[in-house]
Design an enzyme around this catalytic site. Structure first.
Site, PDB file in Angstrom:
ATOM      1  N   HIS A 143       0.820  -1.208   0.000  1.00  0.00           N
ATOM      2  CA  HIS A 143       0.000   0.000   0.000  1.00  0.00           C
ATOM      3  C   HIS A 143       0.857   1.263   0.000  1.00  0.00           C
ATOM      4  O   HIS A 143       1.947   1.281   0.560  1.00  0.00           O
ATOM      5  CB  HIS A 143      -0.916   0.007   1.233  1.00  0.00           C
ATOM      6  N   LYS A 202       5.132   5.843   8.856  1.00  0.00           N
ATOM      7  CA  LYS A 202       4.424   4.931   9.751  1.00  0.00           C
ATOM      8  C   LYS A 202       5.381   4.408  10.821  1.00  0.00           C
ATOM      9  O   LYS A 202       6.573   4.264  10.578  1.00  0.00           O
ATOM     10  CB  LYS A 202       3.870   3.729   8.976  1.00  0.00           C
ATOM     11  N   TYR A 231      -0.281   0.675  14.313  1.00  0.00           N
ATOM     12  CA  TYR A 231       0.644   1.581  13.650  1.00  0.00           C
ATOM     13  C   TYR A 231       0.088   2.988  13.623  1.00  0.00           C
ATOM     14  O   TYR A 231      -1.106   3.205  13.539  1.00  0.00           O
ATOM     15  CB  TYR A 231       1.078   1.098  12.270  1.00  0.00           C
ATOM     16  N   ASP A 240      -6.504  -6.063  -2.947  1.00  0.00           N
ATOM     17  CA  ASP A 240      -5.066  -6.229  -3.145  1.00  0.00           C
ATOM     18  C   ASP A 240      -4.736  -7.130  -4.336  1.00  0.00           C
ATOM     19  O   ASP A 240      -3.690  -6.982  -4.953  1.00  0.00           O
ATOM     20  CB  ASP A 240      -4.396  -6.751  -1.874  1.00  0.00           C
TER      21      ASP A 240
END
Length: 167
Positions: free
Chosen positions: A48, A57, A117, A153
């Site tokens: 991603h 992140k 995250y 995905d």
């Protein structure tokens, strides 16, 4: 890497300190936290990326174990298109900081995997891009053969398509 302070009750760990990151020359402010739970080994999420307002992140596994993969997608980087892999688990107490400009994916290695995250930018659905997890040009070796991948995905673009459109 977070430091665990253990005693007979369990442990305490500081997973993020803006002061510590600034000492390392990283100036980041996190705006959104996410929580991911996968209940099957081989669950793969990614690769991603956001085309605008990309996100730095900070990932930590609070339960289970994952293989985390990042791909450098920064336009003028010497390592453009190269990937880095690391195993993160509740046992090894490692966290991973991913700078803005990297694609990100992870694969669950245990029955239950819980990942938290923090992101430096908000999710922007209209700017989300996915690159195929098994793209030949990226040559990422995943630990499992029968991966569980979302429909979204599975329809990600190739790395070549990404490069033509976004580089």
């Amino acid at each position: 890497m977070p430091i665990r302070h253990k005693d007979e009750r369990g442990f305490f760990s500081e997973t993020y300190s803006q002061r510590r990151y600034k000492e390392l020359g990283i100036n980041v402010e996190f705006l959104q936290d996410n929580h991911s739970f996968s209940w099957e080994p081989g669950t793969l999420r990614g690769l991603h990326f956001q085309s605008k307002n990309s996100q730095a992140k900070l990932l930590t596994v609070v339960h289970g174990k994952i293989l985390d993969v990042v791909v450098d997608l920064r336009k003028n980087s010497k390592t453009y298109g190269k990937h880095f892999k690391i195993v993160l688990s509740e046992k090894n107490c490692k966290s991973l900081f991913i700078p803005a400009g990297f694609g990100h994916a992870f694969c669950g290695l245990e029955k239950e995997n819980i990942v938290i995250y923090s992101n430096s930018n908000y999710r922007s659905k209209s700017n989300e891009i996915g690159i195929k997890w098994n793209d030949r040009d990226l040559n990422i070796k995943w630990p499992k053969k029968n991966l569980k991948i979302s429909k979204k995905d599975k329809s990600n673009i190739s790395f070549k398509e990404f490069t033509k459109k976004y580089r």
